[in-house]
Every structure is written in C-alpha cells, then in structure tokens.
Design a protein around this motif. Sequence first.
Motif, PDB file in Angstrom:
ATOM      1  N   ASP A  13       0.836  -1.204   0.000  1.00  0.00           N
ATOM      2  CA  ASP A  13       0.000   0.000   0.000  1.00  0.00           C
ATOM      3  C   ASP A  13       0.874   1.258   0.000  1.00  0.00           C
ATOM      4  O   ASP A  13       1.840   1.348   0.760  1.00  0.00           O
ATOM      5  CB  ASP A  13      -0.895  -0.025   1.252  1.00  0.00           C
ATOM      6  N   THR A  14       0.532   2.212  -0.881  1.00  0.00           N
ATOM      7  CA  THR A  14       1.185   3.532  -0.911  1.00  0.00           C
ATOM      8  C   THR A  14       2.589   3.525  -1.533  1.00  0.00           C
ATOM      9  O   THR A  14       3.338   4.482  -1.420  1.00  0.00           O
ATOM     10  CB  THR A  14       1.239   4.173   0.513  1.00  0.00           C
ATOM     11  N   THR A  61      -7.157   3.732  -1.407  1.00  0.00           N
ATOM     12  CA  THR A  61      -7.019   2.281  -1.283  1.00  0.00           C
ATOM     13  C   THR A  61      -8.204   1.468  -1.812  1.00  0.00           C
ATOM     14  O   THR A  61      -8.023   0.526  -2.580  1.00  0.00           O
ATOM     15  CB  THR A  61      -6.793   1.928   0.207  1.00  0.00           C
ATOM     16  N   ASP A 268      -1.052   0.433  -4.680  1.00  0.00           N
ATOM     17  CA  ASP A 268      -2.427   0.853  -5.002  1.00  0.00           C
ATOM     18  C   ASP A 268      -2.510   2.338  -5.364  1.00  0.00           C
ATOM     19  O   ASP A 268      -3.423   2.762  -6.061  1.00  0.00           O
ATOM     20  CB  ASP A 268      -3.401   0.497  -3.864  1.00  0.00           C
ATOM     21  N   HIS A 269      -1.559   3.124  -4.883  1.00  0.00           N
ATOM     22  CA  HIS A 269      -1.440   4.557  -5.204  1.00  0.00           C
ATOM     23  C   HIS A 269      -0.105   4.991  -4.645  1.00  0.00           C
ATOM     24  O   HIS A 269       0.493   4.270  -3.840  1.00  0.00           O
ATOM     25  CB  HIS A 269      -2.575   5.373  -4.560  1.00  0.00           C
TER      26      HIS A 269
HETATM   27 ZN   LIG Z   1      -3.780   2.565  -0.101  1.00  0.00          ZN
END
Ligand SMILES: [Zn+2]
Length: 462
Positions: A13-14, A61, A268-269
């Motif tokens: 994530d991130t 997310t 995801d980003h």
């Molecule tokens: Zn995320």
Amino acid sequence: MGNINKVIMICVDTLRADTLFNREDFYLKYNIKQKLNTPNLDWLVRESTLLKNCITTSPYTTASHASYFTGYWPKHHSVMDFFKNKLSKPTIYNLLNKKGYKTFFCNDFPFILGDYLGFKEGVDRYYIESELECLKDFHNTDGNKFAFFHFADVHWPYGYHKLKSNNEFDSLENFLMEQSKITGVPLSKKIKPGPIEAIKEDKELLLEQNYRMIIDYYCNKKDYNTVMQWYADGISRFDNSRFDEFIRSLKDYGLFDDPNTLIVIFGDHGENWSDESYGHFNSCDYSVINVPVLLHSKSIPRKIINEITRTIDIVPSIINFLNVDIKNDFDGVDLYSKAPDHSVTQSWVSDFKELVGFFQETKNKNEFIDGKIKSFLLKEAVIKDNKKLEFKYTNSGEVEYSKSSIIKNGLEINTDLNFQEELGEYLRRYNHDLVNRSDQNVAIEDKILNEFKNLGYYGGEQ
Ligand SMILES: [Zn+2]
C-alpha cells in the motif's frame, strides 16, 4: 504459457512507482539524503516483468483495489469513493473460487478492505495481519489456488503498521517524542474520531494521530521534503523487516521457482506532499497515480513495458495465463494481446465530518449502508500516450483549474500546450453514464473543504 494454477497478488500500500523504477529522480525531487535500502524490492525489480507506467483508477485504497481485483472502472464496479458504495462486480478471487480455486486473503486494512464494501466475497480463508500463517496454509493446500496479501507498512505512519512488539511500539513512540521536542508540537493524549482503516488498540491510534499531527506541522511550513524522507525511510524499514521475512518464506516454499505460480506485486497509489497533494487522497499528480506493477513467473518471459497501462488491465491479463474459462466484458484489456488506449483517474471526496460520522456509525452498528453519504468529484485526469490532462473542480462542479502536462521517464512535466480538446473528450465520455454526478451539488463550506487534507487521517474535529 506453462500451466499456471497458483496466483499470488501482493499489494504494498502507498508504494510509488518511481521509488522502484526511477530512483534518482525521486531523490532529486525531494532532496532525499538517506537513500533507499530495499534488497527485496530490488531483487523483485530485477527478476520480474515491469509495468513502469501503470495508472491507478483512483488515488485511494478501496477504489484502487476494486479496480485491480475486478478489471473494471470504478463507475462500473461502484467503489468510486473511499468508503461509500459496495462492490457490484465480482473480483478475480470470486470468479476463480467459482471455478474451484481455493482462495486466501490476508488483510492489513480489514475495515475498509473487508466485509463492508464486499471485498470478502469468494474468500475461503481470511486472515488479519498474519501473512506468514496465511502463506503457510496456502502452501499446504493442494490444487488450484489464489492468495492476496495486503501490507500497510509503507502507508503512514511510514514503516510502521504492526506495533505488536514492544520494540516497534517504543521505536515509534521515541520518534514522536523526539519530533515533539524539535517542532514544539505537544503530543495529544486524547483520541479524536477519524476514518477507520484497520482495527487498532487505543494506544496505537494515539501514536498514529500524533504522527499525523507532526506531518501536518511540517506541511504547514511547506517542508514537504522532511515528510518524504520519512516515507523513503518507511519503505526501507518495511523491506528489511516484515517484507524480508515474507519474501524469504515465498522463496523457501519454492514459489518463485515454480513454473505454475504467478506472483503479482503492486502498489495501489503513490504518496506526495505538496501544495496540491495531501499525501494521496486528493491527488491526481502523476507521482500518486503512477503505480508499480511487477509480474513474476518462471513461465512468463521477463519484459519491460514502458507504455501506459492501467490497473484494470491486470485481471484480464492474469486470466489469460490461467486455464480457466471465464467470459467477462472487462473494461481492462489483456496486455499480452492488446495495448490499452488511455487511462482515467478520479478522486471523489465527501464532507470530512460526515465521512468520519459514517465510519463511526458503521463500526458501532456493524452495518454498512450503501451510498449513504454524499460526495463530489474533486479531481480527474486522463492520460493518452505521453499526454496528461487534469481537472480540479469546486464543490459546485465548476472547473477550478485544468492542467496539461507531458509524461516523460515517469515524470510529469508542465507544458504550455493545451490538451483539453484532444483529451477532454475521453473524460466527457467516461462521465456520460455516471449517475452519482448529481451528488456534485452537495453544499460544502469552504472551511470544511480545506479539511480535505485530513481525509484518511485524524484530527478533523474543530
Ligand atoms: Zn492505499
């Protein structure tokens, strides 16, 4: 194509794409002094097929995962906002589960990626923050199988997610006390309500809240580089601790050498602190919407894909490698037989207080009411070839700005050219059948609008 019947998807994530693919520019942009130290990610980059310019459909997310899992645009799978609507399309693991695959799901964000938005449909075995146990069970299960692992460690507080051991807890607490001394920001002892991502103990929530306050302090001073250094440190910390153990287990089980296994690692980003980009939530900056995707399988010849791809193309591409008969009209394309035409990214936001209230209500009643809160489109971007067009809207739907830029070597470069005529049509077409757009007129005071920087964070109370 071999005989792939084991699929493992792993989300960090991130994780920004340029921290893997374009490090020198990342260092230069934020004046990063302490360089990344990521032996595991480095190894994966060397060994995998790389999608260097993959674009997420959304900078947060939930909606991003929904597109990765379904192969559909948010307007079609319904998870357009952070926490508003349930999935309306089947995920890859739901589809495979119906074809006899055993499915495993290990979740660091059980609140937002769990039952409420429908992410657990079609999951046989579900785990929270126990990736090694999940992987072991996956390994010990025979037949066709699918697993998804979600890691939140690179998300803020950077490098910290599982504070289960005293060491981890103390390490973060010491960091915050030191920062409190440097900045003069007093650490709070009282938890304020905020959006909920994971299930945490109060003492952990308090650390997160204080971490966020320190970030705010630096961002108010426009010292974004300090925060981005912590972000880089968080990636290194994760790679050398929790991720290291996990990758070692994958290797020990022989999964990287097994020609019947496909492993997909993705972000995801991204993350970016600037005048227009508060972390990730409200941003369509290229550094936030460009996500790293790595495909690893002994059955797939390694290649580097520099052209624009989209997160909605991942499921159609994975399914192409499997011996399953799944007929679907995905929005995405199989990247091994077709090049995508253009990407669209949208960021939808709600009144912060209303959103926080909805999170608390959902938690207290343990019941999710689909579409209850209002939202409006804050930003959207379209990319075709190396051209990007971005719009920002006011809460009444007027254009606040439009921006044309060129994407070169993973960087967004301002240009005097105007792509409105050329690319605007793609957004008009995308939005043509968007029912939720009528929400756009929701009245939001400017004061609260400023609080969007708090989205996804604590401290929204006045
Ligand atoms: Zn995320």
